[in-house]
Design an enzyme around this catalytic site. Structure first.
Site, PDB file in Angstrom:
ATOM      1  N   ARG A  85       0.784  -1.162   0.034  1.00  0.00           N
ATOM      2  CA  ARG A  85       0.277   0.222  -0.018  1.00  0.00           C
ATOM      3  C   ARG A  85       0.932   1.136   0.324  1.00  0.00           C
ATOM      4  O   ARG A  85       0.700   2.179  -0.505  1.00  0.00           O
ATOM      5  CB  ARG A  85      -0.532  -0.112   1.151  1.00  0.00           C
ATOM      6  CG  ARG A  85      -1.765  -0.944   1.226  1.00  0.00           C
ATOM      7  CD  ARG A  85      -3.194  -0.795   2.420  1.00  0.00           C
ATOM      8  NE  ARG A  85      -4.214  -1.546   2.104  1.00  0.00           N
ATOM      9  CZ  ARG A  85      -5.209  -1.769   2.625  1.00  0.00           C
ATOM     10  NH1 ARG A  85      -4.740  -1.532   4.463  1.00  0.00           N
ATOM     11  NH2 ARG A  85      -6.955  -2.054   2.271  1.00  0.00           N
ATOM     12  N   LYS A  92     -17.624 -16.614   3.830  1.00  0.00           N
ATOM     13  CA  LYS A  92     -19.283 -16.111   3.873  1.00  0.00           C
ATOM     14  C   LYS A  92     -20.284 -15.374   2.523  1.00  0.00           C
ATOM     15  O   LYS A  92     -19.582 -14.481   1.750  1.00  0.00           O
ATOM     16  CB  LYS A  92     -19.163 -15.205   5.461  1.00  0.00           C
ATOM     17  CG  LYS A  92     -18.887 -15.320   6.074  1.00  0.00           C
ATOM     18  CD  LYS A  92     -18.980 -14.445   6.590  1.00  0.00           C
ATOM     19  CE  LYS A  92     -18.831 -14.205   8.261  1.00  0.00           C
ATOM     20  NZ  LYS A  92     -18.892 -13.815   9.403  1.00  0.00           N
ATOM     21  N   GLY A 132      -7.666  -8.176  -0.530  1.00  0.00           N
ATOM     22  CA  GLY A 132      -7.571  -9.154   0.736  1.00  0.00           C
ATOM     23  C   GLY A 132      -6.608 -10.438   0.766  1.00  0.00           C
ATOM     24  O   GLY A 132      -5.773 -10.196  -0.002  1.00  0.00           O
ATOM     25  N   GLY A 142     -12.610  -4.340   1.610  1.00  0.00           N
ATOM     26  CA  GLY A 142     -13.764  -4.192   2.372  1.00  0.00           C
ATOM     27  C   GLY A 142     -14.308  -2.998   0.682  1.00  0.00           C
ATOM     28  O   GLY A 142     -15.586  -2.785   0.130  1.00  0.00           O
TER      29      GLY A 142
HETATM   30  C1  3PG Z   1      -8.498  -1.565   5.042  1.00  0.00           C
HETATM   31  O1  3PG Z   1      -7.971  -2.219   5.637  1.00  0.00           O
HETATM   32  O2  3PG Z   1      -9.385  -2.718   4.129  1.00  0.00           O
HETATM   33  C2  3PG Z   1      -9.068  -0.202   4.797  1.00  0.00           C
HETATM   34  O3  3PG Z   1      -7.509   0.682   5.436  1.00  0.00           O
HETATM   35  C3  3PG Z   1     -10.322   0.294   5.678  1.00  0.00           C
HETATM   36  O4  3PG Z   1      -9.986   0.031   6.584  1.00  0.00           O
HETATM   37  P1  3PG Z   1     -11.361  -0.369   7.797  1.00  0.00           P
HETATM   38  O5  3PG Z   1     -12.149  -1.378   7.992  1.00  0.00           O
HETATM   39  O6  3PG Z   1     -10.607  -0.252   9.296  1.00  0.00           O
HETATM   40  O7  3PG Z   1     -12.215   1.261   7.516  1.00  0.00           O
HETATM   41 MG    MG Z   2     -11.203  -3.435   6.854  1.00  0.00          MG
END
Ligand code: 3PG
Ligand code: MG
Length: 442
Positions: free
Chosen positions: A64, A230, A399, A422
């Protein structure tokens, strides 16, 4: 296995409402700016994994950070005064030393090859003083914005304080764009109201291009591979992708919820027993749309044994004993499914080999344990091969699939890997991301 190419045409409502809007092209980007001498507030997603080693926090994956370098270099080249803001972890409004961005500042300085001035707060006098003393083309990183509860609450007064050092706003934090927080939504709204520019960074632009525009008119066959724990996490994505995909391949624990819905025994496999109807309706929809929808035809299963060891989160560690593959779709009562089996690997690999566009999100099994990693690794190899041999566009939706590809050292052999978790999922679901919506159109 033949691929069915019959698809119903997209309704104009579907085109307008989300997943494939392709709106990235319409957003102002850093290329459109002239920031010379201006204070540029750059929101980045430096929420990187850290591990304690000899009393020091060490970054274990710097993707990142690396991915923001093009944006930062461009702005430095323009002579902007770069003030970077980010969050790390979920400190819930407290100063949590293990969630300080200080180690990130040190690594960023090495990667950029210039000084990065770390300020141990994100608002207040100190920040303003440092900002006022900056020369064009220099970089400051502010401390974790989530050390204040007001960040996540998107508190207007807090956003005003952050915005005090923002002549221009840039968002390169795709991974946090699904959050309507002060630094992702409040600040750009304030900057825009003052007549300042609010633009997307180059990483943000790339994310929107690959997860958005590239999937709008995919080359066919378009193969979607979905895994993870899930069904409930992925069902909206499945729904949207049924409009575009030729094949959807399902793996991971979510496959067992489908299995259960089809009347099979799932033993101790991870299932969502209340999501059977959702699973069935996805299957019905796929059939109606003539989308090839594949579920595993065999599994690798094992027997869980509780140990008295605890993991990092304090949960008892489970040891998996007697791993074996089986094509019996009924899992024994004392066992759990942990990976797709060899016949599934073969069937999925055949489909992937013909793909011209691939979207992959979620591992096929418990890949962190190498006894249950073959399904995920085979998919990774298949995706890379299709990319190299067919010139397929391979897009990895963030992810754990990114983690798995990197673990297999194949990360640089796909077309695009998202830095979002997310955020990628929500974007693929068709949700308008607040952090993107807050940016100005060209
Ligand atoms: C992540 O790692 O998914 C993003 O940086 C957002 O973080 P968060 O889910 O804690 O808002
Ligand atoms: Mg997250």
């Amino acid at each position: 296995m033949t691929l069915t190419r019959l698809r119903t045409p997209l309704s104009s409502a579907a085109l307008l409402s989300g997943i494939f809007t392709g709106y990235s092209m319409a957003k102002l980007t850093v290329r459109d700016l002239n920031t010379h001498g201006k204070r540029v507030f750059v929101r980045v997603d430096y929420n990187v994994p850290l591990e304690e080693k000899d009393g020091q926090m060490v970054i274990t994956d710097e993707t990142r950070i690396v991915e923001t370098l093009p944006t930062l270099r461009l702005l430095i080249g323009q002579g902007g005064k770069l003030i970077l803001a980010a969050h790390l972890g979920r400190p819930k409004g407290k100063r949590e030393p293990s969630m300080s961005l200080r180690p990130v500042a040190a690594r960023l300085a090495q990667l950029l090859g210039c000084n990065v001035n770390f300020v141990d707060d994100c608002i207040g006098e100190k920040v303003q003083r440092v900002a006022s003393e900056m020369q064009p083309g220099t970089v400051v990183l502010l401390e974790n914005v989530r050390f204040y509860n007001e960040e996540e609450a998107n508190d207007p007064a807090f956003a005003e304080k952050l915005a005090q050092v923002a002549d221009v706003y840039v968002n390169d934090a795709f991974g946090a764009a699904h959050r309507a927080h002060a630094s992702t939504e409040g600040v750009p709204q304030i900057v825009a109201k003052r007549g300042g520019k609010c633009a997307a960074g180059l990483l943000m632009e790339r994310e929107l291009k690959f997860l958005g525009d590239e999937l709008e008119n995919p080359a066919h066959p378009f193969v979607v591979i979905l895994g993870g724990a899930k069904v409930s996490d992925k069902i909206k994505v499945i729904d949207r992708l049924l409009e575009k995909a030729d094949s959807i391949l399902i793996g991971g624990a979510m496959a067992y919820t489908f299995r259960l819905a089809q009347g099979h025994k799932t033993g101790k496999s991870l299932v969502e027993p209340d999501k059977g109807e959702i699973a069935k309706s996805a299957l019905a929809k796929a059939q109606a749309r003539k989308v090839q929808f594949l579920l595993p035809v065999d599994d690798v299963i094992a027997n869980p044994v509780k140990t008295d060891k605890l993991d990092k989160k304090g949960k008892p560690v489970i040891e998996w004993q007697n791993p074996r593959s089986t094509s019996d779709l009924n899992c024994p009562d004392d066992a759990a499914g942990l990976d797709v089996g060899p016949a599934t690997v073969k069937a999925y690999s055949d489909v992937i080999a013909k793909a011209k566009t691939i979207l992959w999100n979620g591992p096929m099994g418990l890949f962190e344990d190498k006894r249950f990693a073959e399904g995920t690794n085979a998919v990774a190899r298949g995706v890379v091969e299709a990319t190299q041999k067919n010139g397929a566009k391979s897009i990895i939706g963030g992810g754990d699939s990114v983690k798995a590809l990197n673990k297999a050292k194949l990360g640089d052999k796909v077309t695009f890997m998202s830095t979002g978790g997310g955020a990628s999922l929500e974007f693929l679901e068709g949700v308008t991301l607040p952090g993107v919506a807050a940016l100005q159109d060209k």
